[in-house]
Design an enzyme around this catalytic site. Structure first.
Site, short mmCIF file in Angstrom:
data_model
loop_
_atom_site.label_atom_id
_atom_site.label_comp_id
_atom_site.label_asym_id
_atom_site.label_seq_id
_atom_site.Cartn_x
_atom_site.Cartn_y
_atom_site.Cartn_z
N LYS A 50 -15.67 -8.28 4.00
CA LYS A 50 -14.63 -8.93 4.78
C LYS A 50 -14.82 -8.62 6.26
O LYS A 50 -15.14 -7.50 6.63
CB LYS A 50 -13.26 -8.38 4.38
N SER A 90 -2.47 -8.12 2.75
CA SER A 90 -2.89 -7.99 4.15
C SER A 90 -3.36 -9.33 4.71
O SER A 90 -3.20 -9.59 5.91
CB SER A 90 -4.01 -6.96 4.26
N ARG A 146 -1.62 -6.27 -8.20
CA ARG A 146 -0.55 -7.20 -7.88
C ARG A 146 -0.49 -8.38 -8.85
O ARG A 146 0.57 -8.83 -9.23
CB ARG A 146 -0.76 -7.78 -6.47
N HIS A 203 0.84 -1.21 0.00
CA HIS A 203 0.00 0.00 0.00
C HIS A 203 0.87 1.26 0.00
O HIS A 203 0.62 2.21 -0.72
CB HIS A 203 -0.87 0.06 1.27
P1 ADP Z 1 -9.58 -4.02 -0.63
O1 ADP Z 1 -10.36 -4.79 0.38
O2 ADP Z 1 -10.32 -2.86 -1.20
O3 ADP Z 1 -8.90 -4.84 -1.69
P2 ADP Z 1 -6.93 -3.68 0.47
O4 ADP Z 1 -6.56 -2.88 1.67
O5 ADP Z 1 -6.68 -5.13 0.49
O6 ADP Z 1 -8.45 -3.35 0.25
O7 ADP Z 1 -6.24 -3.06 -0.81
C1 ADP Z 1 -6.38 -1.71 -1.16
C2 ADP Z 1 -5.66 -1.46 -2.48
O8 ADP Z 1 -4.26 -1.66 -2.29
C3 ADP Z 1 -6.07 -2.40 -3.61
O9 ADP Z 1 -6.07 -1.70 -4.82
C4 ADP Z 1 -4.98 -3.44 -3.61
O10 ADP Z 1 -4.81 -4.02 -4.89
C5 ADP Z 1 -3.79 -2.58 -3.25
N1 ADP Z 1 -2.71 -3.40 -2.69
C6 ADP Z 1 -2.71 -4.15 -1.59
N2 ADP Z 1 -1.52 -4.78 -1.40
C7 ADP Z 1 -0.74 -4.37 -2.43
C8 ADP Z 1 0.60 -4.67 -2.86
N3 ADP Z 1 1.39 -5.50 -2.18
N4 ADP Z 1 1.04 -4.08 -3.97
C9 ADP Z 1 0.25 -3.24 -4.66
N5 ADP Z 1 -1.01 -2.92 -4.35
C10 ADP Z 1 -1.50 -3.49 -3.25
#
Ligand code: ADP
Length: 155
Positions: free
Chosen positions: A43, A130, A92, A19
């Site tokens: 979630k 995450s 990703r 992030h």
């Molecule tokens: P959501 O539940 O909306 O997917 P997340 O917190 O899991 O929320 O992710 C928020 C954003 O951050 C999404 O666009 C996700 O693809 C991006 N993201 C999460 N981890 C990574 C990573 N390691 N590299 C790039 N983008 C990421």
């Protein structure tokens, strides 16, 4: 000229280096990026909202262009409320791509004035997510290599 405002929506449960990488690389493109912690995802969240927010505040404390908000409801409605014309997402994997493509294209039908902007993480961070971090914490492992400096997952 209108301010270029982007929303970076997510659950950030917890914030990871992935992030952080996406957000820092997006910052030069916008006047303001609002990290929008969603409160209504299907979630079941692991870390309490207050902690997730506190960690994000800590990570971006020296970035005046970053603002942190929480929201529920549709992301496009929150964009309109914040006067944001852009949604920022990270990609990703090809699975992310298929999922994000459907959401972005449907958002485009509902709100043609809003653009979704995608950024690829640097390769060494694309395996971080995450869910894995939560599992490591749940089973007592050390997840600190995957989260930004100063995020203390033991609470
Ligand atoms: P959501 O539940 O909306 O997917 P997340 O917190 O899991 O929320 O992710 C928020 C954003 O951050 C999404 O666009 C996700 O693809 C991006 N993201 C999460 N981890 C990574 C990573 N390691 N590299 C790039 N983008 C990421």
């Amino acid at each position: 000229m209108n301010k270029r405002i982007a929303i970076f929506p997510g659950s950030f449960d917890p914030i990871t280096k992935g992030h952080e990488n996406i957000l820092l690389r997006a910052l030069p493109l916008f006047d303001e990026v609002i990290i929008a912690i969603g409160k209504n995802s299907n979630k079941q969240n692991y870390f309490p909202l207050e902690l997730r927010e506190k960690w994000i505040r800590h990570v971006f404390k020296n970035e005046p262009k970053v603002r942190i908000e929480t929201y529920s409801g549709l992301t496009i409605d929150f964009c309109k409320k914040m006067d944001a014309a852009y949604i920022l997402r990270g990609l990703r994997t090809s699975a992310d791509f298929e999922f994000e493509k459907a959401i972005a294209q449907n958002n485009k039908v509902m709100a043609p004035e809003i653009e979704t902007v995608f950024i690829l993480p640097v390769s060494e961070l694309s395996a971080i997510n995450s869910t894995i971090v939560r599992d490591i914490v749940r089973f007592g492992g050390n997840a600190s290599p995957f989260v930004p400096e100063g995020v203390d997952l033991k609470f």
